[in-house]
Scaffold this motif. Structure first.
Motif, PDB file in Angstrom:
ATOM      1  N   PHE A  65      36.359  18.144  45.295  1.00 17.22           N
ATOM      2  CA  PHE A  65      36.626  18.520  46.673  1.00 17.22           C
ATOM      3  C   PHE A  65      35.385  18.218  47.498  1.00 17.22           C
ATOM      4  CE2 PHE A  65      40.167  20.932  44.976  1.00 17.22           C
ATOM      5  CZ  PHE A  65      41.105  20.780  45.982  1.00 17.22           C
ATOM      6  N   ILE A  66      35.573  17.471  48.577  1.00 19.18           N
ATOM      7  CA  ILE A  66      34.495  17.175  49.518  1.00 19.18           C
ATOM      8  C   ILE A  66      35.015  17.507  50.903  1.00 19.18           C
ATOM      9  CG2 ILE A  66      33.003  15.390  50.509  1.00 19.18           C
ATOM     10  CD1 ILE A  66      33.091  13.977  47.811  1.00 19.18           C
ATOM     11  N   HIS A  67      34.340  18.448  51.548  1.00 16.87           N
ATOM     12  CA  HIS A  67      34.752  18.932  52.870  1.00 16.87           C
ATOM     13  C   HIS A  67      36.219  19.334  52.887  1.00 16.87           C
ATOM     14  CE1 HIS A  67      30.889  18.191  54.589  1.00 16.87           C
ATOM     15  NE2 HIS A  67      30.933  16.923  54.223  1.00 16.87           N
ATOM     16  N   GLY A  68      36.627  20.032  51.828  1.00 20.63           N
ATOM     17  CA  GLY A  68      37.963  20.598  51.768  1.00 20.63           C
ATOM     18  C   GLY A  68      39.073  19.653  51.359  1.00 20.63           C
ATOM     19  N   LYS A  69      38.739  18.405  51.027  1.00 20.03           N
ATOM     20  CA  LYS A  69      39.768  17.442  50.619  1.00 20.03           C
ATOM     21  C   LYS A  69      39.451  16.938  49.218  1.00 20.03           C
ATOM     22  CE  LYS A  69      41.854  14.966  53.728  1.00 20.03           C
ATOM     23  NZ  LYS A  69      42.190  13.858  54.614  1.00 20.03           N
ATOM     24  N   ARG A  70      40.477  16.882  48.378  1.00 17.00           N
ATOM     25  CA  ARG A  70      40.294  16.367  47.021  1.00 17.00           C
ATOM     26  C   ARG A  70      40.124  14.848  47.090  1.00 17.00           C
ATOM     27  NH1 ARG A  70      41.669  18.660  42.172  1.00 17.00           N
ATOM     28  NH2 ARG A  70      43.088  20.085  43.225  1.00 17.00           N
ATOM     29  N   GLN A  71      39.072  14.375  46.473  1.00 17.99           N
ATOM     30  CA  GLN A  71      38.785  12.942  46.420  1.00 17.99           C
ATOM     31  C   GLN A  71      38.789  12.492  44.965  1.00 17.99           C
ATOM     32  OE1 GLN A  71      38.442  11.150  49.218  1.00 17.99           O
ATOM     33  NE2 GLN A  71      38.538  12.960  50.506  1.00 17.99           N
ATOM     34  N   SER A  72      39.195  11.265  44.729  1.00 18.49           N
ATOM     35  CA  SER A  72      39.172  10.681  43.389  1.00 18.49           C
ATOM     36  C   SER A  72      37.907   9.854  43.231  1.00 18.49           C
ATOM     37  CB  SER A  72      40.387   9.781  43.176  1.00 18.49           C
ATOM     38  OG  SER A  72      41.571  10.526  43.266  1.00 18.49           O
ATOM     39  N   ALA A  73      37.262   9.980  42.091  1.00 14.26           N
ATOM     40  CA  ALA A  73      35.989   9.302  41.855  1.00 14.26           C
ATOM     41  C   ALA A  73      36.118   7.789  41.996  1.00 14.26           C
ATOM     42  CB  ALA A  73      35.438   9.660  40.476  1.00 14.26           C
ATOM     43  N   HIS A  74      37.196   7.212  41.490  1.00 14.24           N
ATOM     44  CA  HIS A  74      37.323   5.756  41.538  1.00 14.24           C
ATOM     45  C   HIS A  74      37.492   5.249  42.970  1.00 14.24           C
ATOM     46  CE1 HIS A  74      41.418   7.276  41.135  1.00 14.24           C
ATOM     47  NE2 HIS A  74      41.924   6.080  41.446  1.00 14.24           N
ATOM     48  N   HIS A  75      38.160   6.014  43.830  1.00 14.30           N
ATOM     49  CA  HIS A  75      38.292   5.611  45.233  1.00 14.30           C
ATOM     50  C   HIS A  75      36.959   5.749  45.951  1.00 14.30           C
ATOM     51  CE1 HIS A  75      42.948   6.081  45.659  1.00 14.30           C
ATOM     52  NE2 HIS A  75      42.583   5.148  44.804  1.00 14.30           N
ATOM     53  N   VAL A  76      36.250   6.839  45.693  1.00 17.96           N
ATOM     54  CA  VAL A  76      34.941   7.041  46.323  1.00 17.96           C
ATOM     55  C   VAL A  76      33.961   5.966  45.852  1.00 17.96           C
ATOM     56  CG1 VAL A  76      32.955   8.606  46.464  1.00 17.96           C
ATOM     57  CG2 VAL A  76      35.284   9.495  46.752  1.00 17.96           C
ATOM     58  N   ALA A  77      33.968   5.651  44.562  1.00 14.13           N
ATOM     59  CA  ALA A  77      33.083   4.607  44.037  1.00 14.13           C
ATOM     60  C   ALA A  77      33.363   3.275  44.727  1.00 14.13           C
ATOM     61  CB  ALA A  77      33.261   4.476  42.527  1.00 14.13           C
ATOM     62  N   TRP A  78      34.641   2.928  44.846  1.00 15.03           N
ATOM     63  CA  TRP A  78      35.031   1.674  45.502  1.00 15.03           C
ATOM     64  C   TRP A  78      34.539   1.661  46.951  1.00 15.03           C
ATOM     65  CZ3 TRP A  78      37.760  -2.598  43.670  1.00 15.03           C
ATOM     66  CH2 TRP A  78      38.182  -3.501  44.638  1.00 15.03           C
ATOM     67  N   ALA A  79      34.812   2.747  47.680  1.00 18.72           N
ATOM     68  CA  ALA A  79      34.439   2.830  49.095  1.00 18.72           C
ATOM     69  C   ALA A  79      32.931   2.758  49.280  1.00 18.72           C
ATOM     70  CB  ALA A  79      34.996   4.115  49.703  1.00 18.72           C
ATOM     71  N   MET A  80      32.184   3.460  48.445  1.00 19.26           N
ATOM     72  CA  MET A  80      30.727   3.445  48.578  1.00 19.26           C
ATOM     73  C   MET A  80      30.170   2.062  48.246  1.00 19.26           C
ATOM     74  SD  MET A  80      29.642   7.208  47.182  1.00 19.26           S
ATOM     75  CE  MET A  80      27.885   6.889  47.412  1.00 19.26           C
ATOM     76  N   HIS A  81      30.738   1.401  47.265  1.00 17.30           N
ATOM     77  CA  HIS A  81      30.233   0.095  46.857  1.00 17.30           C
ATOM     78  C   HIS A  81      30.579  -0.997  47.872  1.00 17.30           C
ATOM     79  CE1 HIS A  81      28.703  -2.839  43.996  1.00 17.30           C
ATOM     80  NE2 HIS A  81      29.735  -3.592  44.321  1.00 17.30           N
ATOM     81  N   TYR A  82      31.825  -1.024  48.325  1.00 22.80           N
ATOM     82  CA  TYR A  82      32.285  -2.099  49.204  1.00 22.80           C
ATOM     83  C   TYR A  82      32.242  -1.765  50.694  1.00 22.80           C
ATOM     84  CZ  TYR A  82      33.860  -4.473  44.994  1.00 22.80           C
ATOM     85  OH  TYR A  82      33.907  -5.088  43.776  1.00 22.80           O
ATOM     86  N   GLY A  83      32.036  -0.484  51.028  1.00 19.58           N
ATOM     87  CA  GLY A  83      31.972  -0.091  52.434  1.00 19.58           C
ATOM     88  C   GLY A  83      33.332  -0.005  53.102  1.00 19.58           C
ATOM     89  N   ARG A  84      34.386   0.030  52.305  1.00 17.26           N
ATOM     90  CA  ARG A  84      35.749   0.165  52.829  1.00 17.26           C
ATOM     91  C   ARG A  84      36.607   0.811  51.748  1.00 17.26           C
ATOM     92  NH1 ARG A  84      38.418  -3.717  50.065  1.00 17.26           N
ATOM     93  NH2 ARG A  84      37.248  -5.552  49.468  1.00 17.26           N
ATOM     94  N   TRP A  85      37.673   1.451  52.186  1.00 12.40           N
ATOM     95  CA  TRP A  85      38.599   2.077  51.253  1.00 12.40           C
ATOM     96  C   TRP A  85      39.546   1.024  50.700  1.00 12.40           C
ATOM     97  CZ3 TRP A  85      37.764   6.850  49.532  1.00 12.40           C
ATOM     98  CH2 TRP A  85      36.895   7.645  50.271  1.00 12.40           C
ATOM     99  N   PRO A  86      39.991   1.172  49.462  1.00 10.22           N
ATOM    100  CA  PRO A  86      40.932   0.202  48.899  1.00 10.22           C
ATOM    101  C   PRO A  86      42.266   0.248  49.637  1.00 10.22           C
ATOM    102  CG  PRO A  86      40.707   2.087  47.436  1.00 10.22           C
ATOM    103  CD  PRO A  86      39.683   2.257  48.520  1.00 10.22           C
ATOM    104  N   SER A  87      42.897  -0.908  49.740  1.00 12.49           N
ATOM    105  CA  SER A  87      44.187  -0.965  50.429  1.00 12.49           C
ATOM    106  C   SER A  87      45.354  -0.786  49.461  1.00 12.49           C
ATOM    107  CB  SER A  87      44.335  -2.294  51.168  1.00 12.49           C
ATOM    108  OG  SER A  87      44.237  -3.371  50.260  1.00 12.49           O
TER     109      SER A  87
END
Length: 114
Positions: A65-87
């Protein structure tokens, strides 16, 4: 799942992603983000430098949970690495749902409908 860039920038302020290992770690947080400086110091003393996303949810995915929302590690890893969320969905080349190394993550775009 499309989120705006400022959220990714916020993630980069509070998390560190190691693309070689796939592990996300907590960074020191600004004390101004806590209700009191004492709570901020206590959080940083306990969590800074420690691995994040330790909860394993349904299906073996690591979540946090980050700021009250459940996040998945693989999505966060992708977003942090590429600077965009996966489509589309993120798949793992080796099939191991706990392996979030960037070289193991591949985007599976949504199927187009005719």
């Amino acid at each position: 799942m499309q989120k705006d860039l400022p959220f990714i920038e916020m993630l980069r302020k509070i998390l560190r992603y190691d693309p070689a290992t796939g592990v996300l770690y907590w960074r020191d947080r600004d004390l101004n983000t806590f209700r009191t400086e004492e709570k901020g110091r206590a959080w940083n003393d306990k969590n800074s430098g420690q691995e994040a996303f330790l909860t394993v949810g349904i299906g073996g995915l690591r979540t946090q949970f980050i700021h009250g929302k459940r996040q998945s590690a693989h999505h966060v890893a992708w977003a942090m690495h590429y600077g965009r969320w996966p489509s589309g969905h993120i798949l793992r080349k080796n099939g191991d749902r706990s392996d979030n190394r960037i070289e193991n993550l591949v985007q599976n775009p949504p199927k187009e409908t005719p």
